[in-house]
Design an enzyme around this catalytic site. Structure first.
Site, PDB file in Angstrom:
ATOM      1  N   GLU A  35       0.847  -1.201   0.000  1.00 41.92           N
ATOM      2  CA  GLU A  35       0.000   0.000   0.000  1.00 41.92           C
ATOM      3  C   GLU A  35       0.884   1.254   0.000  1.00 41.92           C
ATOM      4  OE1 GLU A  35      -3.024  -0.193  -1.198  1.00 41.92           O
ATOM      5  OE2 GLU A  35      -3.754  -1.429   0.449  1.00 41.92           O
ATOM      6  N   SER A  69     -25.161   8.984 -15.348  1.00 43.79           N
ATOM      7  CA  SER A  69     -24.786   8.085 -14.264  1.00 43.79           C
ATOM      8  C   SER A  69     -26.069   7.587 -13.616  1.00 43.79           C
ATOM      9  CB  SER A  69     -23.946   8.842 -13.233  1.00 43.79           C
ATOM     10  OG  SER A  69     -23.917   8.097 -12.037  1.00 43.79           O
ATOM     11  N   GLY A 122     -16.200   4.852  -2.975  1.00 42.19           N
ATOM     12  CA  GLY A 122     -15.477   5.412  -1.827  1.00 42.19           C
ATOM     13  C   GLY A 122     -15.079   4.370  -0.809  1.00 42.19           C
ATOM     14  N   LEU A 125     -12.193   0.208  -3.257  1.00 40.37           N
ATOM     15  CA  LEU A 125     -12.066  -0.757  -4.357  1.00 40.37           C
ATOM     16  C   LEU A 125     -11.761  -0.074  -5.683  1.00 40.37           C
ATOM     17  CD1 LEU A 125     -13.953  -2.565  -2.344  1.00 40.37           C
ATOM     18  CD2 LEU A 125     -14.227  -3.890  -4.406  1.00 40.37           C
ATOM     19  N   SER A 126     -11.521   1.213  -5.592  1.00 38.81           N
ATOM     20  CA  SER A 126     -11.148   2.007  -6.738  1.00 38.81           C
ATOM     21  C   SER A 126     -12.197   2.036  -7.848  1.00 38.81           C
ATOM     22  CB  SER A 126      -9.800   1.547  -7.295  1.00 38.81           C
ATOM     23  OG  SER A 126      -9.266   2.615  -8.002  1.00 38.81           O
ATOM     24  N   SER A 127     -13.367   2.489  -7.450  1.00 39.84           N
ATOM     25  CA  SER A 127     -14.420   2.669  -8.451  1.00 39.84           C
ATOM     26  C   SER A 127     -13.993   3.734  -9.474  1.00 39.84           C
ATOM     27  CB  SER A 127     -15.728   3.075  -7.776  1.00 39.84           C
ATOM     28  OG  SER A 127     -15.517   4.193  -6.949  1.00 39.84           O
ATOM     29  N   GLU A 160      -6.483  10.771 -14.093  1.00 40.11           N
ATOM     30  CA  GLU A 160      -6.775  11.011 -12.664  1.00 40.11           C
ATOM     31  C   GLU A 160      -5.795  12.056 -12.097  1.00 40.11           C
ATOM     32  OE1 GLU A 160      -8.851   8.582 -10.591  1.00 40.11           O
ATOM     33  OE2 GLU A 160      -8.431   9.575  -8.687  1.00 40.11           O
ATOM     34  N   ASP A 172      -4.157   1.020  -9.483  1.00 40.95           N
ATOM     35  CA  ASP A 172      -5.590   0.760  -9.633  1.00 40.95           C
ATOM     36  C   ASP A 172      -6.011   0.512 -11.086  1.00 40.95           C
ATOM     37  OD1 ASP A 172      -5.433   1.211  -6.953  1.00 40.95           O
ATOM     38  OD2 ASP A 172      -6.518   3.091  -6.973  1.00 40.95           O
TER      39      ASP A 172
HETATM   40  C1  GLA Z   1      -5.105   4.668  -4.052  1.00 42.67           C
HETATM   41  C2  GLA Z   1      -4.295   5.078  -5.270  1.00 42.67           C
HETATM   42  C3  GLA Z   1      -3.255   4.026  -5.635  1.00 42.67           C
HETATM   43  C4  GLA Z   1      -2.429   3.607  -4.422  1.00 42.67           C
HETATM   44  C5  GLA Z   1      -3.322   3.330  -3.228  1.00 42.67           C
HETATM   45  C6  GLA Z   1      -2.533   3.100  -1.968  1.00 42.67           C
HETATM   46  O1  GLA Z   1      -5.908   3.562  -4.332  1.00 42.67           O
HETATM   47  O2  GLA Z   1      -5.133   5.297  -6.371  1.00 42.67           O
HETATM   48  O3  GLA Z   1      -2.438   4.484  -6.676  1.00 42.67           O
HETATM   49  O4  GLA Z   1      -1.450   4.564  -4.134  1.00 42.67           O
HETATM   50  O5  GLA Z   1      -4.237   4.373  -2.966  1.00 42.67           O
HETATM   51  O6  GLA Z   1      -1.736   1.971  -2.099  1.00 42.67           O
END
Ligand code: GLA
Length: 387
Positions: A35, A69, A122, A125-127, A160, A172
């Site tokens: 992380e 959306s 949020g 899970l990186s939506s 992004e 992500d």
């Molecule tokens: C977010 C960012 C990633 C990564 C994580 C932490 O998800 O988009 O690039 O840095 O935080 O690991």
């Protein structure tokens, strides 16, 4: 596959825009370990999961842009000739992608897009990467631009960084676009070399506990942590010119110059350097089938994110610490950028029910919230479902 979401976007598309569309499925991701190492050019171990955003996309013959959306109940319209940040957040994830194609001198046509999904928003899970990556993937196909998956992941990251303004790393979009069923991706974020690591253990489940804490500060806190890492690199570079990122430094180097560091910067840097090492050790444990050692490494990651990188929060600490002491839990830690979202837990399959039963009172009594728990499967990366 969630055919309902896919049908929903397709039927909303034909109702609103009338013309045929391509449907793209773009998954969220989990990260087992590693992380905040991606933006320090280190290693990560993410995977795409069975929660996805579905986008119905159709090109137009003019320069108009229209987005719907379904989950946010929002509509946006504009022109591809004049792409500017929108007032509400969500259109920017798509607009930034269009802009990045333009930056590559690829002429984008007008486009209609409807999206919806079951990636919790949020939640870590990186939506956002799923939305950007899915849109980039669809546009690339429809225009015939010929970018490969790695190039699309980079484009999504730039979008992004430059349009949304979060200085995130590559993990992500890379995991979302290049994920494979039942595989983790061991990714070297310096050169983007990667290998698929099988994760086919039916005896272990990946379980997410949602703290239900959503912090809008995430973007600025994320960027300030990243700036602190860069400050640490600049300092080390004076003594060790070969250090180009925290990836190149060691705990000994940091220790030798400790007094020169701002204490917070020092804590950030030691966390990152230790975490990067932990990813490699954890991958070795995985290869040996030593899931106990792997889980312990996850627990140490949580400690580092809480005390060193300082991106955890009370709710995440409560969830992780409670899980770590439960029978059948191999490891538990907060996942993603931090300040809220989920913990990721590796749970023995036959302890899954008791895990959920034991976590429920932790949610209720200690967080004052109803439990929200997701059991995830590792599914393939971004794909076209219909055209
Ligand atoms: C977010 C960012 C990633 C990564 C994580 C932490 O998800 O988009 O690039 O840095 O935080 O690991």
């Amino acid at each position: 596959m969630n055919s309902t979401c896919s049908e929903r976007v397709l039927s909303a598309f034909s109702e609103s825009f009338g013309s045929p569309a391509m449907v793209v499925r773009s998954p969220g991701r989990v990260n087992l370990i590693g992380e905040h190492t991606d933006h320090n050019l280190g290693f990560v171990l993410p995977a795409s999961v069975d929660r996805s955003i579905y986008l119905a996309i159709g090109l137009r013959n003019d320069s108009m842009i229209r987005f719907l959306s379904l989950d946010k109940h929002g509509a946006y319209s504009g022109s591809s000739k004049n792409i500017r940040p929108a007032e509400s957040d969500w259109p920017n994830y798509l607009l930034g992608v269009l802009k990045e194609f333009q930056e590559l001198d690829m002429e984008v046509r007008g486009v209609d897009c409807v999206f919806s999904g079951d990636v919790p928003i949020g939640c870590g899970l990186s939506s956002s990467a799923a939305l950007e990556g899915g849109f980039a993937f669809g546009l690339n196909e429809l225009h015939g631009f010929g970018l490969d998956r790695v190039a699309l992941a980079k484009l999504s990251q730039r979008s992004e960084n430059r349009f949304v303004g979060v200085n995130c790393g590559i993990m992500d979009p890379f995991a979302s676009i290049l994920g494979r069923e039942k595989k983790l991706i061991k990714l070297d974020c310096r050169n983007l070399n990667y290998e698929y690591v099988p994760f086919e253990r039916d005896d272990i489940r990946i379980v997410l506990c949602d703290s239900q804490v959503r912090r809008s500060l995430t973007g600025s806190e994320y960027n300030s942590r990243r700036a602190q890492c860069e400050e640490g690199v600049a300092l080390l570079k004076k003594h060790y010119p070969a250090v180009a990122s925290l990836r190149d430094s060691t705990l000994d180097m940091l220790e030798a110059h400790r007094k020169e560091f701002d204490p917070a910067v020092y804590r950030r840097c030691t966390y990152v350097v230790a975490e990067n090492r932990r990813v490699l050790d954890a991958c070795a444990s995985l290869e040996r089938g030593d899931m106990g050692a792997f889980g312990t490494a996850m627990n140490r990651t949580h400690d580092g994110l809480r005390d060193g990188y300082e991106v955890s929060c009370l709710e995440l600490d409560i969830l992780a610490e409670a899980a770590q002491s439960m029978p059948g839990v191999l490891g538990s830690r907060m996942m993603g950028a931090g300040f809220g979202g989920c913990t990721i837990n590796l749970v023995e399959a036959d302890a899954l029910d008791s895990f959920q039963e034991r976590m429920a009172p932790v949610f209720r009594t200690r967080l004052g919230k109803e439990p929200v728990i997701h059991v995830c499967q590792l599914r393939g990366g971004t794909e076209i479902l219909s055209h």
